[in-house]
Enzyme design. Structure first.
Site: not given
Ligand SMILES: NC(=O)c1ccc[n+]([C@@H]2O[C@H](COP(=O)([O-])OP(=O)(O)OC[C@H]3O[C@@H](n4cnc5c(N)ncnc54)[C@H](OP(=O)(O)O)[C@@H]3O)[C@@H](O)[C@H]2O)c1
Length: 243
Positions: A23-25, A58, A148, A152
């Site tokens: 997903s996402g990033i 997980d 969180y 971080k």
């Molecule tokens: N979006 C923002 O604005 C933002 C800002 C600051 C930091 N971040 C960081 O960027 C990173 C990516 O976030 P995102 O925004 O791209 O979010 P996202 O689209 O929700 O993706 C999160 C990813 O983490 C995986 N994940 C979550 N819980 C997990 C678990 N228990 N075991 C294994 N995998 C798990 C999910 O896997 P499944 O979906 O397959 O469960 C998914 O691939 C994260 O570290 C987040 O903290 C994001």
């Protein structure tokens, strides 16, 4: 681009393990590393979104499942991207021990465990790249930083320690800090138009981020050209962290 410049970003022959790749990033970073020539092992929980060769485990239960599946697929991992993250956002007062441990497990323990497994192996081969995805909430609270933010902030320290430990052996460790990026993690935040507008206005670019904004930064930090860049944090945030 001439051949020497292209070589700075060429990941041909390298194997990357990307957590959070469903997903996402993380998905955007996995696609970018693949585009630069790496073989990419994609880890997440949702097998359907990972594709046929995906690693489903997980991380709340530890990183052993990811490590076992990755090591069964590849002789070596040259590039480790710790991008999996979860931010349930309860107010700090509502976080009990169980939830605290779960948030720390996914956001900090798993990057530590994966680093402990792959860092020394990269060092023994004399080349490696570790990229940890951090957050502005490591330094600055918004939207219930809670556990969180604790995790971080730990990522910032972990990245420095990994760099100190393995950079002498050719392994760099850096973090990427996103601004506010539209992904499933931020759907709840962005559902409030005022909040979305607030973050848009605060960024110098006057925009939110997109997962594709991380592609070039990840290829740079994963590539041969960034060998002298280590222990650093690169904000990919449209200027949000300096407003
Ligand atoms: N979006 C923002 O604005 C933002 C800002 C600051 C930091 N971040 C960081 O960027 C990173 C990516 O976030 P995102 O925004 O791209 O979010 P996202 O689209 O929700 O993706 C999160 C990813 O983490 C995986 N994940 C979550 N819980 C997990 C678990 N228990 N075991 C294994 N995998 C798990 C999910 O896997 P499944 O979906 O397959 O469960 C998914 O691939 C994260 O570290 C987040 O903290 C994001």
């Amino acid at each position: 681009m001439n051949r020497d410049t292209t070589a700075l970003f060429d990941l041909t022959g390298r194997t990357a393990l990307v957590t959070g790749a469903s997903s996402g990033i993380g998905a955007a970073i996995a696609t970018a590393l693949d585009g630069a020539g790496a073989r990419v092992l994609r880890a997440g929980r949702d097998r359907a979104r990972l594709g046929p060769d995906g690693i489903s485990a997980d991380l709340a239960h530890g990183a052993a499942g990811v490590i076992a599946q990755a090591d069964a697929r590849a002789d070596a991992v040259d590039i480790l991207v710790n991008c999996a993250g979860s931010n349930p956002r309860p107010p700090l007062g509502d976080i009990d021990d169980v939830l605290y441990r779960e948030i720390l497990a996914v956001n900090l323990d798993a990057p530590f465990q994966l680093g402990q497994h792959y860092g020394p192996r990269m060092a023994a081969r004399g080349w490696g790249r570790i990229i940890n995805v951090a957050s502005t909430q490591a330094h600055r609270a918004f939207g219930n930083s809670g556990a969180y933010g604790v995790a971080k902030a730990g990522i910032a320290g972990l990245t420095r320690s990994q760099s100190e430990a393995w950079a002498p052996s050719g392994v760099t460790a850096n973090s990427l800090t996103p601004g506010l990026v539209a992904t499933p993690m931020t759907t709840a935040v962005l559902a409030d138009p005022e909040r979305a507008e607030y973050f848009r206005r605060r960024a110098h670019t006057a925009t939110l981020g997109a997962p594709s904004d991380f592609a070039a930064a990840a290829v740079f930090l994963a590539g041969p050209g960034s060998a002298f860049v280590t222990g650093q944090n690169l904000c990919v945030d449209g200027g949000l962290s300096v407003t």
